[in-house]
Design a protein around this motif. Structure first.
Motif, mmCIF file in Angstrom:
data_model
loop_
_atom_site.group_PDB
_atom_site.id
_atom_site.type_symbol
_atom_site.label_atom_id
_atom_site.label_comp_id
_atom_site.label_asym_id
_atom_site.label_seq_id
_atom_site.Cartn_x
_atom_site.Cartn_y
_atom_site.Cartn_z
ATOM 1 N N ARG A 1 0.667 -1.151 -0.022
ATOM 2 C CA ARG A 1 0.118 0.273 -0.295
ATOM 3 C C ARG A 1 1.091 0.894 0.039
ATOM 4 O O ARG A 1 1.560 1.233 0.502
ATOM 5 N N ILE B 1 -7.332 3.181 9.090
ATOM 6 C CA ILE B 1 -8.333 3.702 10.377
ATOM 7 C C ILE B 1 -7.911 2.363 11.757
ATOM 8 O O ILE B 1 -7.724 1.950 10.639
ATOM 9 N N LEU C 1 -1.235 12.751 7.193
ATOM 10 C CA LEU C 1 -1.819 14.117 7.295
ATOM 11 C C LEU C 1 -1.540 14.369 9.485
ATOM 12 O O LEU C 1 -1.817 13.602 10.423
ATOM 13 N N VAL D 1 -7.184 11.636 12.304
ATOM 14 C CA VAL D 1 -7.257 10.279 12.483
ATOM 15 C C VAL D 1 -8.850 9.661 11.942
ATOM 16 O O VAL D 1 -9.721 10.282 12.283
ATOM 17 N N ARG E 1 -13.275 4.219 13.888
ATOM 18 C CA ARG E 1 -14.775 3.368 13.787
ATOM 19 C C ARG E 1 -14.731 1.803 14.701
ATOM 20 O O ARG E 1 -13.296 1.430 15.261
ATOM 21 N N GLU F 1 -17.285 -1.085 2.018
ATOM 22 C CA GLU F 1 -16.763 -0.601 3.515
ATOM 23 C C GLU F 1 -17.299 0.391 4.649
ATOM 24 O O GLU F 1 -17.808 1.025 3.014
ATOM 25 N N VAL G 1 -17.412 6.899 5.211
ATOM 26 C CA VAL G 1 -16.312 7.766 5.660
ATOM 27 C C VAL G 1 -16.326 8.956 5.784
ATOM 28 O O VAL G 1 -17.264 9.746 4.516
ATOM 29 N N ARG H 1 -16.303 8.603 1.357
ATOM 30 C CA ARG H 1 -16.650 7.796 1.018
ATOM 31 C C ARG H 1 -17.793 6.820 1.302
ATOM 32 O O ARG H 1 -18.202 6.885 2.114
ATOM 33 N N ALA I 1 -9.837 14.444 -1.049
ATOM 34 C CA ALA I 1 -9.640 14.631 0.765
ATOM 35 C C ALA I 1 -9.260 12.934 1.312
ATOM 36 O O ALA I 1 -8.737 13.226 2.510
ATOM 37 N N PRO J 1 -7.568 10.481 0.697
ATOM 38 C CA PRO J 1 -6.134 9.512 -0.044
ATOM 39 C C PRO J 1 -6.493 8.674 -0.633
ATOM 40 O O PRO J 1 -6.385 8.550 -1.541
ATOM 41 N N MET K 1 -9.272 7.084 -2.206
ATOM 42 C CA MET K 1 -10.109 7.548 -3.147
ATOM 43 C C MET K 1 -8.984 7.685 -4.787
ATOM 44 O O MET K 1 -9.763 7.855 -5.993
#
Ligand code: TXA
Ligand code: MG
Length: 539
Positions: free
Chosen positions: A56, A63, A113, A116, A119, A178, A181, A193, A226, A228, A230
Motif C-alpha cells: 500500500r 482506519i 495527516l 485520524v 471506527r 467498506e 467515511v 467515501r 480529501a 487519499p 480515493m
C-alpha cells in the motif's frame, strides 16, 4: 512466513490473535463490512508491516478500530458535538469518523495527516480481538493494494497467505462494502467515501452534509483528494470492467453482441443474456448488491473473464457505495450504447406524475403517455378483442367496440381476472409504447419519459435506464384524487389505501421529486435532472 489460521468461534484463538497483535504482529480479522488487516495502531513498526504486506502507498492513511466509544476521546484531539451524535446513531457500525488526531497516533497510521479515522465495528469477533490486543487496531481492507476487498475468508487466504502472521476465519462479511467515511475536520461535515451507512441516514442525523466530488467522479489532475484512498486505482479484478449505463433491455442487446464478454449483471438480466454471467444482486436492492459485489468481482477472476460489462447500479441508498466501488473497478470506463436515457415515472396516485411529464416535455424530453396509448382505439386488434371475449364474456365487445366499463368490472373482480387481462392487453400496449418510443429516438431525443401508471406491473421498467418517483404529501394527494376523479373523500381514501407503500416507489427510484402544492421549485429540480441525463447520454 508461516501464516496461522485461527477460528473466530474459539476463545483461545481470539486470545492468540490479541497476543500476536499486542506484540506487533499482523492478523487479518473479520468485520461486518470487509475483512481487515490489523496491527497495533499506536506502534510505528507494526503499522509499517501493514503497508509492506499489502503493497500500500505510504500516504494512504489507515482506519483505527476501537472497541468502546471512550477510546474516541483518547485518540482525537477534539470531539465535536456532531461526532457524538454520529457515534450514538451508528456505532457500533459501518461508519468511520475523521477527527483531529492526538500525538499518540503515529504519523504512519495517519498517512502523515493531522487527522485520524476512527471506527467502532459492529462485529463481535472484531471487538473481541481489539479487547484481547488491549490496543486500538489500524486495519485497512485485507487485500493486496488495488485488488477487490475481501468479503469471504477464501479471498483473504488468496491475497495474504505467507505475508502475515495469522488469519481469522469468521465466514462472510454481512455488509459487503467498506464503512462510510465522514470528515468532521473541515467546516461542514463531508462524506469522503460512501459505504454501509447511507447518505440519507447521515442527513437524518447531521442535516446538511457535503459530498466530496471524488465520490462519483474521477479526480481531475491537480486536485487533491480529501480521502487519499480515493485517488488510487481500486477494487480492480483481473478482468477489464466496462460500466454500461442502459435500460435492462438495451444492456442485454449491447452485451449479447460482444463475443469476448462476461456480463456482471442483475438477476433480472439473466433471461435476456446469451453470454456468461456473474450476478451481483437484484436491480432494486442496493444492500443486496453491496453484499454480493466483491464476491462477484472475485468470481469474474475465477471464471477467467477478460472483459466484463457491468450493468450500472442506481446511486440511491446503498447503491451509492456500490456505484462508487464499481466505477473505480472499471477505471471510470462508461458506455451509454443508445445515446439516450429512458426515464420511467412512478409514484402513488395523486402525486402528480402527469404534471411532471408535462414539465419534462417542455424541457425537451419525448414523452410516451401510456394511458393515452391504452385508450387509443387502434391498440386492440380483432384477435385481441376475440381473446377478451373468450376470457370475460361475448358482451365485452359490442358492435365491434370494447365496452371498457364492463370489461374492467369483470376483470378486476379477482386477482386471476386482473392477471388474465394484463396477459392479453400488455403485449398490445407494449407495441404501442415501443412505437412511440422509436419515434422519439428517430427524432433525436436524448431523454425520453415513460408516463405509465403501471410501470413495474407491466414490466415497462425493463425499458427504462432511470426511475423517477414523484411523491406528494397525503393531503395534497387526497384532494387531487377527489378533484380529478370526482370522488368523495371516503372513496378517495380507499383508492389511496389500495396503493403500494411510498417506500415501494422511493426504493426503486434514481430520483425522487416532491410535487406538493408547496413542494419548492419543481421546474428547477426537473431541469437539473434532465440536464444531467442529457449530458450523460451525449457523453
Ligand atoms: O469498512 C472499513 O472501513 C474497512 C474495515 C476493515 O474496517 N477498512 C477499510 O480501510 O476500508 P481502507 O484502508 O481500505 O480504507 C480507508 C479509507 C481510505 O480511503 C483512506 O484514504 C481513508 O479511509 N482515510 C483514512 N484515514 C483518513 C484521514 N485521516 N483522512 C482522510 N481519509 C482517511
Ligand atoms: Mg481498501
Amino acid at each position: 512466513m508461516e501464516t496461522l489460521i485461527l477460528d473466530a468461534h474459539r476463545e483461545r484463538d481470539i486470545q492468540r490473535a490479541g497476543a500476536i497483535l499486542n506484540a506487533g504482529g499482523l492478523v487479518a480479522i473479520p468485520t461486518e463490512t470487509v475483512y481487515g488487516l490489523a496491527a497495533n495502531a499506536l506502534r510505528e513498526e507494526a503499522v509499517r508491516g501493514i503497508f509492506a504486506a499489502k503493497g500500500r502507498p505510504g500516504d494512504n492513511p489507515l482506519i483505527v478500530h476501537i472497541s468502546a466509544v471512550s477510546q474516541m476521546y483518547e485518540l482525537a484531539q477534539h470531539v465535536p458535538e456532531e461526532a457524538v451524535r454520529l457515534a450514538e446513531a451508528f456505532w457500533p457500525g459501518p461508519l468511520t469518523i475523521i477527527l483531529p488526531k492526538r500525538a499518540c497516533v503515529p504519523d504512519i497510521t495517519s498517512g502523515g495527516l493531522k487527522t485520524v479515522a476512527l471506527r467502532l465495528p459492529d462485529h463481535k469477533v472484531a471487538r473481541a480481538v481489539i479487547e484481547a490486543a488491549g490496543v486500538p487496531l489500524a486495519a485497512p481492507s485485507a487485500n493486496l493494494s488495488g485488488r477487490p476487498s475481501p468479503t469471504a475468508f477464501s479471498h483473504v487466504q488468496q491475497d495474504l497467505t505467507g505475508r502475515v502472521d495469522a488469519l481469522i476465519d469468521g465466514g462472510d462479511c454481512p455488509v459487503g462494502v467498506e464503512s462510510t467515511v465522514v470528515s468532521l475536520c473541515g467546516g461542514k461535515p463531508a462524506l469522503l467515501r460512501p459505504g454501509g451507512v447511507t447518505l440519507q441516514a447521515l442527513r437524518d442525523v447531521l442535516g446538511d452534509i457535503a459530498v466530496d466530488p471524488a465520490v462519483l467522479e474521477k479526480l481531475t489532475d491537480g486536485r487533491t483528494a480529501a480521502s487519499p484512498g480515493m485517488k488510487y486505482t481500486h477494487y480492480a479484478p483481473k478482468a477489464k470492467i466496462i460500466m454500461v449505463d442502459a435500460s435492462p433491455v438495451e444492456y442485454a442487446a449491447y452485451v449479447n453482441e460482444k463475443a469476448d464478454g462476461h456480463a456482471l449483471c442483475f438477476e433480472e438480466d439473466v433471461p435476456r443474456l446469451q453470454v456468461p454471467q456473474v450476478c451481483y444482486g437484484t436491480r432494486y436492492d442496493g444492500a443486496g448488491q453491496a453484499r454480493r459485489l466483491f464476491s462477484a468481482l472475485h468470481e469474474l477472476d475465477a471464471a477467467g473473464a477478460g472483459t466484463a460489462y457491468a450493468h450500472i447500479p442506481s446511486k440511491n441508498g446503498m447503491g451509492l457505495a456500490v456505484y462508487n466501488r464499481l466505477v473505480r473497478a472499471a477505471g471510470f470506463r462508461m458506455k451509454n450504447p443508445g445515446g439516450h436515457h429512458v426515464v420511467g415515472l412512478t409514484g402513488p396516485s395523486g402525486a402528480g406524475k402527469t404534471a411532471v411529464a408535462k414539465i419534462m416535455e417542455k424541457l425537451g424530453c419525448g414523452v410516451v403517455d401510456c394511458d393515452e396509448i391504452t385508450r387509443a382505439p387502434g391498440i386492440y386488434d380483432a384477435a385481441c378483442l376475440k381473446e377478451l371475449q373468450a376470457a370475460f364474456g361475448e358482451d365485452v365487445v359490442q358492435e365491434g367496440a370494447l365496452n371498457r366499463g364492463l370489461l374492467a368490472a369483470r376483470a378486476f373482480r379477482t386477482e386471476e381476472g386482473k392477471e388474465l387481462l394484463n396477459r392479453i392487453t400488455h403485449p398490445r400496449i407494449l407495441g404501442g409504447v415501443m412505437a412511440a418510443y422509436e419515434a422519439h429516438v428517430a427524432a433525436g431525443c436524448r431523454v425520453i419519459v415513460f408516463d405509465a401508471p403501471t410501470l413495474f406491473e407491466a414490466g415497462l421498467d425493463s425499458y427504462c435506464s432511470r426511475i423517477l418517483a414523484v411523491v406528494a404529501d397525503a393531503q395534497t394527494r387526497l384532494s387531487r384524487i377527489m378533484r380529478r376523479d370526482g370522488l368523495d373523500e371516503a372513496s378517495a381514501r380507499l383508492r389511496m389505501q389500495a396503493q403500494q407503500e411510498l417506500s415501494f416507489f422511493v426504493n426503486r427510484a434514481d430520483h425522487v421529486v416532491e410535487n406538493s402544492r408547496d413542494g419548492g421549485d419543481l421546474n428547477k429540480r426537473l431541469g437539473s435532472i434532465v440536464g444531467g441525463l442529457r449530458e450523460k447520454a451525449e457523453g
